[in-house]
Scaffold this active site. Structure first.
Site, PDB file in Angstrom:
ATOM      1  N   SER A  61      47.580  43.484  39.677  1.00 43.82           N
ATOM      2  CA  SER A  61      47.164  42.415  38.765  1.00 43.82           C
ATOM      3  C   SER A  61      46.302  42.873  37.592  1.00 43.82           C
ATOM      4  CB  SER A  61      46.448  41.313  39.542  1.00 43.82           C
ATOM      5  OG  SER A  61      47.380  40.527  40.244  1.00 43.82           O
ATOM      6  N   LYS A  96      47.568  41.833  34.256  1.00 36.83           N
ATOM      7  CA  LYS A  96      47.271  40.560  33.607  1.00 36.83           C
ATOM      8  C   LYS A  96      46.383  40.731  32.376  1.00 36.83           C
ATOM      9  CE  LYS A  96      47.992  37.531  37.627  1.00 36.83           C
ATOM     10  NZ  LYS A  96      48.240  38.327  38.824  1.00 36.83           N
ATOM     11  N   SER A 137      43.401  35.315  39.233  1.00 34.28           N
ATOM     12  CA  SER A 137      44.657  36.058  39.250  1.00 34.28           C
ATOM     13  C   SER A 137      45.863  35.170  39.557  1.00 34.28           C
ATOM     14  CB  SER A 137      44.584  37.199  40.274  1.00 34.28           C
ATOM     15  OG  SER A 137      45.384  38.276  39.877  1.00 34.28           O
TER      16      SER A 137
END
Length: 327
Positions: free
Chosen positions: A85, A88, A140
């Site tokens: 993640s 992101k 997230s």
């Protein structure tokens, strides 16, 4: 072909956040890791290379002075690895470049079907950019990642192309971006992204140049009323904010393929540092040691000699419809 729909139930068990604890390593390896971390955390010249054959408890890392772009320490920093993640960060950057501050967008079925962690977006809802970005970066939310990709570029495939175009413009040299949420393997769009610690540091430095994004990742808690009519309370997944004096962000990650990944930022005495750690079992410990080393390094020290490219993000700017040849 690439997965365009949601992961299957069996796929979801191994891909989503919050970070799941990996099995404890064998006692011998644990001892080696502990010794390595102790050696690593010991104050030393910023340019000291890892001892030959020394076992390090992470697959790659980099330490960068965010203000000057100077690389102060690094290990295996140019290997492109699954980012989980921390992907992101790039998703937020490209969304911020292509959407206006006050943008709202309609949630589609693909975004709404993404696996947890998720904020609970449903098809047809109208979400504001601000709430989506908070959900993306603090908890997230994978549905937010896909929704932002579709809102910014029209499709996940087009967003992947836009991310790679932005990566080239930012001066990234090692990476290929694909899945906006950080899914990888068969679960990730087009197999998922592969990103180096060096390029993640570039992404983080561009991210820090956007006040709206920087403010989001520094929050420990955020409350908003969602388009679903429900109150939401977000608690930042980044535990470094509570553990490290001066911590300001930025993003955690975990998948079974990527291991634990982390991009950490901190500010002390007017200086800002970026630490990136990939595929580790001790992301906060290693990141804290790196940041300590950065702040202990004189501001005029040359570091390793490498300097990140200048910040080139253009957030919340009108996007030209026609591509410029050669860009």
């Amino acid at each position: 072909g690439p997965r365009l729909g949601p992961p299957t139930t069996s796929e979801r068990r191994v891909t989503y956040e919050p970070m799941l604890r990996r099995p404890s390593p064998a006692p011998v390896w644990a001892l080696l890791c502990l010794i390595a971390l102790i050696v690593f955390a010991t104050p030393a010249d910023a340019q000291t290379a890892p001892p030959p054959g020394q076992p390090w408890p992470a697959k790659a890392w980099i330490l960068v002075d965010a203000d000057t772009g100077k690389v102060l320490d690094a290990f295996n920093e140019h290997e492109a690895l699954p980012p989980a993640s921390t992907q992101k960060i790039m998703t937020a950057l490209v969304a911020a470049e292509k959407l206006s501050r006050d943008a709202t967008f309609t949630i589609g079925t693909t975004a709404a079907a993404q696996a947890a962690m998720r904020i609970g977006m449903a098809p047809g809802q109208q979400w504001p950019l601000d709430a989506a970005l908070h959900s993306l970066m603090m908890v997230s939310a994978n549905d937010a990642a896909y929704a932002l990709a579709e809102a910014a570029s029209g499709s996940v495939e087009a967003f992947a192309a836009d991310m790679n175009a932005a990566a080239a413009r930012y001066g990234m040299v090692d990476s290929r971006f694909a899945d906006p949420a950080g899914f990888d393997g068969i679960e990730g769009f087009s197999g998922g992204s592969r990103v180096s610690a060096y390029d993640l540091a570039i992404a983080a430095r561009n991210f820090l140049a956007i006040p709206e994004l920087t403010a989001i990742v520094a929050l420990r808690e955020y409350r908003f009323d969602g388009p679903d009519g429900l109150p939401h309370v977000l608690y930042n997944h980044n535990k470094l904010l509570a553990r490290y004096p001066g911590a300001t962000g930025l993003k955690t990650g975990y998948t079974s393929l990527a291991g634990s990944t982390f991009v950490g930022t901190a500010t002390r005495d007017g200086r800002r540092m970026i630490a990136v750690v990939l595929n580790t079992t001790n992301m906060y410990g290693i990141s804290a040691a790196l940041l300590d080393k950065g702040f202990a390094t004189p501001a005029d020290a040359p570091g390793l000699g490498a300097v990140l490219p200048a910040v080139r993000v253009q957030a919340f700017q009108p996007v030209k419809a026609v591509a410029v040849p050669g860009m």
